[in-house]
Design a protein around this motif. Structure first.
Motif, PDB file in Angstrom:
ATOM      1  N   PHE A   1       0.809  -1.216   0.000  1.00 20.74           N
ATOM      2  CA  PHE A   1       0.000   0.000   0.000  1.00 20.74           C
ATOM      3  C   PHE A   1       0.844   1.268   0.000  1.00 20.74           C
TER       4      PHE A   1
ATOM      5  N   TYR B   1      -6.134  -8.764  -2.397  1.00 20.70           N
ATOM      6  CA  TYR B   1      -6.557  -8.528  -1.014  1.00 20.70           C
ATOM      7  C   TYR B   1      -8.031  -8.119  -0.969  1.00 20.70           C
ATOM      8  N   ARG B   2      -8.402  -7.180  -1.820  1.00 26.48           N
ATOM      9  CA  ARG B   2      -9.782  -6.695  -1.857  1.00 26.48           C
ATOM     10  C   ARG B   2     -10.752  -7.854  -2.135  1.00 26.48           C
TER      11      ARG B   2
ATOM     12  N   ARG C   1      -3.071  -5.593  -4.108  1.00 31.13           N
ATOM     13  CA  ARG C   1      -4.195  -4.857  -3.505  1.00 31.13           C
ATOM     14  C   ARG C   1      -5.532  -5.413  -3.987  1.00 31.13           C
TER      15      ARG C   1
ATOM     16  N   GLU D   1     -10.061   1.616   1.190  1.00 28.40           N
ATOM     17  CA  GLU D   1      -9.837   0.795  -0.010  1.00 28.40           C
ATOM     18  C   GLU D   1     -10.956  -0.229  -0.224  1.00 28.40           C
TER      19      GLU D   1
ATOM     20  N   CYS E   1       2.128  -4.427  -7.007  1.00 28.93           N
ATOM     21  CA  CYS E   1       1.410  -3.929  -5.827  1.00 28.93           C
ATOM     22  C   CYS E   1      -0.072  -3.748  -6.126  1.00 28.93           C
TER      23      CYS E   1
END
Length: 186
Positions: free
Chosen positions: A118, A132-133, A129, A156, A125
């Protein structure tokens, strides 16, 4: 007997930072399974603790190895079918949360820090992200250790306010092992 599984990216850190929590579950009669790369010698304190070693490149982004890690977790979860799973660190949080969901096993993702994913830009990256989301939709709970991480996770849209729990008092690390007088600041 209830079975609980802890998935982390390092056995050494798993034992170092979460050993007391793991041992408390075992002392309370849970069958405890640790899933992590074998990077230290380990002799369980209780006979109802077992370690299942896995291969994981903590910082690599080889799609074949990443898929192999996910598939390994999925097969372990299906075979062991624990009552609950705790995931720690980015790759177990992502791949483990998805595997637990596919196996219909409730889980928690623990985010001790969001780190470089982040703080930096770039394709790798951005992919992390987005993964992860996607993955954090599945755990029952997402634990964070500070308000900054809580704010980023909410901003986010990685987790809902219903899922998110701020552990402002920490995650249960034995502070007697890490006394402030044993740390030296210069």
């Amino acid at each position: 007997m209830k079975k609980i599984l802890f998935c982390d990216n390092s056995l050494k850190e798993q034992l170092n930072f979460r050993g007391d929590v793991i041992n408390n579950y075992a002392a309370d009669g849970f069958d405890v399974i640790l899933v992590s790369p074998l990077n230290c010698k380990y002799h369980p304190v209780y006979p109802n603790i077992q370690h299942i070693p896995v291969e994981l490149n903590r910082s690599g982004m080889n799609l074949i190895k990443e898929f192999r890690y996910f598939k390994t977790l999925y097969h372990i979860y299906r075979k062991e079918h624990p009552d609950y799973i705790f995931h720690y660190t980015i790759k177990p949080n992502i791949y483990g949360s998805i595997a637990a969901h596919l196996c219909h096993i409730p889980s928690t993702a623990m985010i001790a820090g969001l780190g470089y994913v982040f703080n930096k830009k770039g394709l790798g990256c951005w992919i992390a992200r987005e993964l992860y989301r996607f993955a954090l939709r599945f755990p029952e709970h997402v634990f964070v250790l500070n308000s900054r991480n809580r704010d980023i996770v909410l901003k986010e849209r990685m987790a809902t306010t219903r899922q998110l729990i701020l552990l402002s008092g920490g995650e249960g690390i034995n502070l007697e092992k890490y006394r402030s007088n044993s740390l030296r600041y210069q």
